[in-house]
Design a protein around this motif. Structure first.
Motif, PDB file in Angstrom:
ATOM      1  N   SER C  29      54.315  58.843  -9.440  1.00 13.52           N
ATOM      2  CA  SER C  29      55.307  57.925  -8.881  1.00 13.52           C
ATOM      3  C   SER C  29      56.002  57.128  -9.990  1.00 13.52           C
ATOM      4  O   SER C  29      57.187  56.852  -9.908  1.00 13.52           O
ATOM      5  N   ARG C  30      55.256  56.784 -11.035  1.00 10.29           N
ATOM      6  CA  ARG C  30      55.880  56.046 -12.148  1.00 10.29           C
ATOM      7  C   ARG C  30      56.898  56.936 -12.873  1.00 10.29           C
ATOM      8  O   ARG C  30      57.883  56.463 -13.419  1.00 10.29           O
ATOM      9  N   ALA C  31      56.609  58.229 -12.902  1.00  7.83           N
ATOM     10  CA  ALA C  31      57.459  59.139 -13.671  1.00  7.83           C
ATOM     11  C   ALA C  31      58.684  59.593 -12.880  1.00  7.83           C
ATOM     12  O   ALA C  31      59.612  60.171 -13.438  1.00  7.83           O
ATOM     13  N   THR C  32      58.660  59.285 -11.601  1.00  7.31           N
ATOM     14  CA  THR C  32      59.763  59.742 -10.748  1.00  7.31           C
ATOM     15  C   THR C  32      61.093  59.175 -11.231  1.00  7.31           C
ATOM     16  O   THR C  32      61.225  57.973 -11.444  1.00  7.31           O
ATOM     17  N   GLY C  33      62.056  60.070 -11.392  1.00  6.01           N
ATOM     18  CA  GLY C  33      63.393  59.631 -11.790  1.00  6.01           C
ATOM     19  C   GLY C  33      63.546  59.389 -13.272  1.00  6.01           C
ATOM     20  O   GLY C  33      64.630  59.042 -13.744  1.00  6.01           O
ATOM     21  N   GLU C  34      62.483  59.560 -14.041  1.00  5.25           N
ATOM     22  CA  GLU C  34      62.595  59.325 -15.477  1.00  5.25           C
ATOM     23  C   GLU C  34      63.058  60.593 -16.185  1.00  5.25           C
ATOM     24  O   GLU C  34      62.886  61.698 -15.681  1.00  5.25           O
ATOM     25  N   PRO C  35      63.640  60.434 -17.389  1.00  2.00           N
ATOM     26  CA  PRO C  35      64.041  61.630 -18.144  1.00  2.00           C
ATOM     27  C   PRO C  35      62.827  62.515 -18.448  1.00  2.00           C
ATOM     28  O   PRO C  35      61.695  62.022 -18.497  1.00  2.00           O
ATOM     29  N   GLU C  36      63.111  63.762 -18.650  1.00  6.53           N
ATOM     30  CA  GLU C  36      62.038  64.735 -18.765  1.00  6.53           C
ATOM     31  C   GLU C  36      61.060  64.428 -19.898  1.00  6.53           C
ATOM     32  O   GLU C  36      59.835  64.535 -19.747  1.00  6.53           O
ATOM     33  N   TRP C  37      61.592  64.015 -21.061  1.00  8.32           N
ATOM     34  CA  TRP C  37      60.694  63.746 -22.195  1.00  8.32           C
ATOM     35  C   TRP C  37      59.681  62.660 -21.847  1.00  8.32           C
ATOM     36  O   TRP C  37      58.505  62.746 -22.227  1.00  8.32           O
ATOM     37  N   LEU C  38      60.133  61.647 -21.115  1.00 11.19           N
ATOM     38  CA  LEU C  38      59.257  60.524 -20.793  1.00 11.19           C
ATOM     39  C   LEU C  38      58.253  60.927 -19.709  1.00 11.19           C
ATOM     40  O   LEU C  38      57.067  60.600 -19.780  1.00 11.19           O
ATOM     41  N   ARG C  39      58.766  61.673 -18.739  1.00  9.81           N
ATOM     42  CA  ARG C  39      57.916  62.176 -17.668  1.00  9.81           C
ATOM     43  C   ARG C  39      56.766  63.015 -18.256  1.00  9.81           C
ATOM     44  O   ARG C  39      55.590  62.807 -17.937  1.00  9.81           O
ATOM     45  N   ASN C  40      57.111  63.904 -19.199  1.00 13.05           N
ATOM     46  CA  ASN C  40      56.083  64.740 -19.833  1.00 13.05           C
ATOM     47  C   ASN C  40      55.098  63.903 -20.647  1.00 13.05           C
ATOM     48  O   ASN C  40      53.899  64.180 -20.673  1.00 13.05           O
TER      49      ASN C  40
END
Lengths: 471, 104, 453
Positions: C29-40
């Motif tokens: 849920s924290r990673a939702t909507g974040e850019p891919e590098w940050l999500r990874n």
């Protein structure tokens, strides 16, 4: 920096006692460590049942305990332990006089160059050769005073009650993996009792050496200094170089009763293939003093931290230690002082020299328990580095629960000063001489406490080691 | 404030030896039997942070398996180096099929 | 030890510290909507968290702090990010008071419960390219800098349980970038406030000071006393470029109750100066991991710390001075005064790597025990693998200097007053080495307030 391109490494760093004398052991246990070996050792020594049980329980503990993952590199130790013999008995009987000592053993002592001191106090020397005392004779004066200075085996036989009262109480088998191993297979070492009020001017000395390829040595020493007594025990050892790694694991227990004063000196110069893992601990009662003087010059790896448990009010503990680590050597040494009673004092002074790829580690503990009011402890560590490939570490643990105490620790690391060296060389010394002089000055505060013959020997050793050292 | 809590079943402490128990408040306790008597001590060696309940009971003492320290079952007093400090002891009562200790 | 092969073993890791609230759903849920590098980065960090065992007292670094007794992760729920406005008028008294004492600043940031609620920056500095913003905004506005510096070289997630946890779950934080050659006359002042009990809060600070720039940064965290534990996890990454001069100051003045975990890493480039001051006054348990890396030759770090403990407070300082480059200098001074049943731990290491010749590194830890039940443990370590160095360390533990006390009492002071003076003098030595406006006064007052209790 003075140029040293012309200084040749003369190879004097190599162990100087590189020789083996021939002899035939009477009994050899099988290689490796198992219950059968332990039972054989106990049977060979004709021990009481309780000691066999003690050994077997220790073996269980040894098997259950993991190898330490701290300290030195023990990764190859399992292989070494699989190969060594855990017991070698050179002769059936203890020698009673020097004349009876076999010539080849005398020759070994002669070639070691050490026994000047032995010549003087020969009558009181327990010379430990291979895993057991082969020569033992009490000086008359000590007999008269009631001092007991026996092999550990004779201690058990001749003084069973005194022995059992103290054996394994200062260092329980389970203390660490190697105290457990020693407790299972111990062989050789000294049993010492100094009666109440007896003061000895001449140190008790024991020499021993390992001389059997792939042979382990598990010396066990138990010392009881009774109330108000005063004595000094010296242990020195040296061993020839072998191609395979070797192993020594001793346990030294000392009880210093109220008002007694005891000093234990070790100069360890094992050959550079030796694992030397020793547990030394003293239990110090009211107003008693224990001094450890610990010199570690040889071995591949030494892990040894003499300890003073200051259990009685006013007890004092002192640990003075010198370590020298040459190429491939690691001296992981230090000391522990535990203040468990009021008005206890302690001092640790550690000096180390690392040369070539040598590594010296100081590892120490200073603990003050709640209620040990007015305790004072001072720790000083100085490390000298000779080359840019040398390494030194300092790991003190200071744990203080008592407000009314005063605890200090200081450590410095330095290299031999170029200016100092340059000055001495401008006064006509060659580099090795200058270096040796500086190193001697560095360890002088501890070396001066050694008996003269040891100090002379130590100085000679440093000179040899400093040849071709600068670079 | 002190209260009695059930720490173990009686059946767990039949012969000489010891078992680990946890009080409702999360205190770790070792219940040890020697002869006809049952004792309860804090289940942590005073030398280092290891549970005493891994050790053995003999001669009215419990021995820590990790470094060989021993404690008097009755008083908690340290009787063998490397331990110096005592461990806490708890009053024990056997009621019906349970062993109860007084905490707090 | 043999690997467990039972079916109970969770696939992929040990899962220690994974709770009903702190779990992979939360990371998603924290990673939702974040850019891919940050999500990874978050997902990798979480994987690292799951497979890293929870530290126990068997680990040297945690020998004196038993997390199983000090931290109840199971009881915590995550602090969520939420849009907030900061109104100075309605700020809690403690917070307002702290901000009142801050004079002369180049900019302010206010973070409330893990959300940045206010940022202001001197207009001239903004014009020169200085960036002071929330970490969330920076993800959108300065992705290239964040991708390079955030949880990579300083605090990578795979280097520890809590580093991983923070990297996976952070909600917000502060990003400061000072461009080449820009010098800030006054400090940047940050006030962080915790209001909620029973929460796990994850915040990050990233400071990148480019070549020849200069900046001071004061990071203060506060709360009222709390009945129920909250965890405040702060990850701080500070980079000083070649020749830059950076001061990072952390003032931990939380109320009683919270567990504060501050993980800091400073990296100093060639001829850079990167000084830190860590003050621990509050929280029930405070753990500091500070790693100072002297990466460029001629780099320079003064590392200062002080703590004052009372009641059942427990402070654990774990520092390292990591000399990688030659000709660098570091000097650490940590002092602690302990009253009540308080306990402090200092474990510090000077590590001189091979080839780091001409290193000067010093380390001093001094502790004052003011009560019968206080306790101090000190482990100043050295690991030296170069020979041309000057290194030393010292540690002391003791009570108040009786001669000093006696002297003051002979001059007419009461015992209590004399003791106060001696303690303030003892701790004041640390503050006098980093005389940053506002900080000295603030901390001196806090110490006095504690002594008056």
């Amino acid at each position: 920096m003075p140029q040293n391109d012309t200084i040749q490494d003369l190879g004097l760093d190599e162990y100087q006692y590189h020789f083996i004398t021939e002899d035939e052991p009477v009994f050899r246990s099988g290689r490796g460590l198992n219950e059968k070996v332990v039972r054989e050792i106990s049977a060979q020594k004709d021990e009481p049942e309780w000691m066999l049980e003690f050994r077997l329980k220790a073996l269980e503990i040894y098997n259950a305990k993991p190898m330490p993952t701290w300290g030195g590199d023990l990764s190859n130790l399992e292989n070494v332990l699989d190969e060594i013999y855990f017991y070698v008995r050179p002769q059936e009987k203890m020698e009673r006089s020097w004349d009876d000592v076999p010539p080849n053993i005398k020759e070994t002592f002669e070639r070691l160059g050490i026994p000047e001191a032995e010549q003087k106090v020969l009558a009181g020397v327990g010379a430990q050769y291979e895993s057991e005392m082969v020569y033992h004779s009490l000086k008359k004066e000590w007999d008269e005073k009631g001092v007991i200075f026996d092999s550990i085996e004779d201690g058990l036989k001749n003084h069973p009650e005194l022995f059992r009262e103290h054996f394994g109480t200062v260092i329980p088998s389970a203390d660490n993996k190697f105290s457990a191993m020693n407790s299972a297979v111990w062989s050789g070492g000294s049993f010492v009792y100094i009666p109440k009020g007896v003061e000895l001017d001449t140190p008790l000395q024991a020499y021993f050496r390992v001389n059997q390829e792939q042979m382990g040595q598990f010396e066990r020493t138990l010392i009881i200094a009774d109330e108000g007594s005063k004595a000094h025990y010296i242990e020195g050892c040296t061993a020839p170089v072998y191609s395979t790694e070797s192993f020594h694991s001793g346990v030294i227990e000392i009880v210093v009763k109220p008002g007694a004063h005891f000093r234990y000196t070790t100069i360890q110069n094992w050959s550079n293939n030796m694992y030397n893992l020793v547990t030394q601990r003293a239990l110090v009662h009211e107003n008693a003093t224990m001094e450890w003087l610990d010199g570690n010059l040889g071995s591949k790896l030494t892990m040894k931290y003499p300890s003073c448990y200051l259990m009685g009010e006013g007890a004092h503990g002192s640990i003075l230690s010198i370590a020298y680590s040459g190429d491939g050597q690691h001296q992981d040494t230090g000391g522990k002082v535990i203040h468990a009673a009021p008005n206890t004092t302690s001092q640790i002074v550690s000096k180390s020299i690392s040369k070539g790829t040598g590594r010296s580690t100081y590892r120490g503990l200073c603990q003050v328990h709640e209620g040990a009011i007015n305790s004072k402890s001072n720790v000083e560590c100085d490390a000298l580095l000779i080359n840019d490939t040398s390494r030194t570490d300092t790991y003190p643990y200071i744990e203080i629960e008592e407000k009314k105490s005063n605890i200090g620790h200081e450590a410095t690391v330095s290299k031999v000063g170029d200016e100092q060296l340059f000055y001495l060389m401008s006064r006509g010394m060659d580099e090795a001489e200058a270096m040796a002089l500086i190193v001697r000055g560095f360890i002088e505060p501890i070396a001066k406490l050694l008996p003269l013959e040891y100090a002379v020997e130590l100085n000679r050793l440093i000179e040899l080691e400093m040849e071709g050292s600068v670079g | 404030m002190s209260e009695w809590v059930r720490a173990a079943d009686r059946s767990e402490c039949e012969g000489n030896g010891c078992v680990h128990a946890t009080t409702p408040a999360g205190e770790k306790v070792v219940i040890a039997r020697w002869g006809d008597e049952i004792f309860a001590l804090e289940d942590q060696c005073s030398h280092q942070d290891f549970p005493l309940s891994d050790g053995s009971v003999e001669d009215g003492q419990i021995e820590c398996v990790f470094h060989g320290a021993k404690f008097d079952l009755r008083t908690g007093r340290a009787t063998q180096l490397p331990a110096i400090k005592p461990v806490r002891t708890y009053p024990v009562e056997v009621r019906d099929d349970g062993i109860y200790i007084q905490v707090g | 030890m043999a690997q467990s092969t039972t079916l109970d073993e969770p696939i992929g890791g040990l899962m220690e510290g994974v709770t009903d609230s702190l779990n992979s759903d939360l990371v998603q849920s924290r990673a939702t909507g974040e850019p891919e590098w940050l999500r990874n980065r978050r997902l990798d960090a979480w994987a690292s968290y799951e497979r890293t065992p929870m530290p126990t007292t068997r680990l040297e670094e945690w020998r004196y702090t038993d997390l199983s007794r000090k931290l109840s992760l199971d009881a915590l729920t995550p602090m969520e990010w939420s849009e907030r406005a900061f109104d100075r008028e309605s700020a809690p008294a403690r917070m307002a008071e702290a901000m009142e004492a801050d004079h002369e600043s180049s900019g302010h940031v206010v973070e409330i419960d893990g959300t940045v609620a206010h940022v202001d920056l001197d207009a001239d500095l903004a014009a020169k390219g200085v960036v002071l913003t929330s970490l969330r905004s920076a993800v959108e506005d300065h992705p290239e800098l964040l991708e390079e510096y955030l949880a990579t070289r300083a605090l990578p997630a795979d280097r520890g349980k809590f580093q991983a946890l923070n990297a996976a779950l952070w909600t917000d934080g502060i990003f400061l970038h000072v461009p080449r050659g820009v010098r800030l006359e006054h400090p940047v002042r940050v006030t962080r406030w915790l209001s909620e009990e029973g929460k796990a809060l994850f915040s990050r600070t990233l400071i990148v000071a480019a070549e020849a720039s200069q900046v001071s940064y004061v990071d203060e965290i506060l709360s009222d006393d709390m009945e129920v534990q909250s965890l405040v996890s702060s990850a701080v990454e500070v980079f000083a470029g070649n020749g830059a001069q950076v001061q990072y100051v952390s003032l931990q003045r939380l109320g009683h109750g919270p567990f504060h975990l501050s993980q800091q890493r400073t990296i100093a480039g060639k001829d850079a100066t990167l000084d830190t001051l860590n003050v621990n006054m509050g929280a029930t348990t405070a753990r500091l991991d500070l790693n100072a890396q002297l990466l460029g030759s001629g780099a320079n770090s003064d590392m200062l710390g002080l703590c004052f403990g009372e009641g059942d407070q427990h402070f654990d300082h774990n520092t390292s001075q990591d000399h990688v480059a030659p000709h660098a200098y570091s000097d650490l001074l940590y002092k602690g005064a302990l009253d009540g049943r308080a306990r402090s731990v200092f474990r510090g290491i000077i590590k001189v790597h091979k080839g780091a010749q001409q290193t000067d590194a010093y380390q001093t830890n001094r502790n004052l025990l003011l009560s019968e039940e206080a306790r101090a443990d000190s482990l100043p370590n050295l690991e030296i693998e170069a020979d041309d160095v000057r290194c030393s360390h010292g540690a002391t533990v003791g009570q108040l200097d009786q001669d000093h006390l006696f002297y003051l009492m002979s001059r007419g002071l009461s015992r209590t007053e004399a003791e106060r003076l001696v303690v303030i003098g003892f701790l004041g030595e640390v503050l006098s080495k980093l005389p940053l406006g506002g900080v000295v006064e603030k901390i001196s007052r806090a110490v006095e307030a504690k002594l008056n209790v």
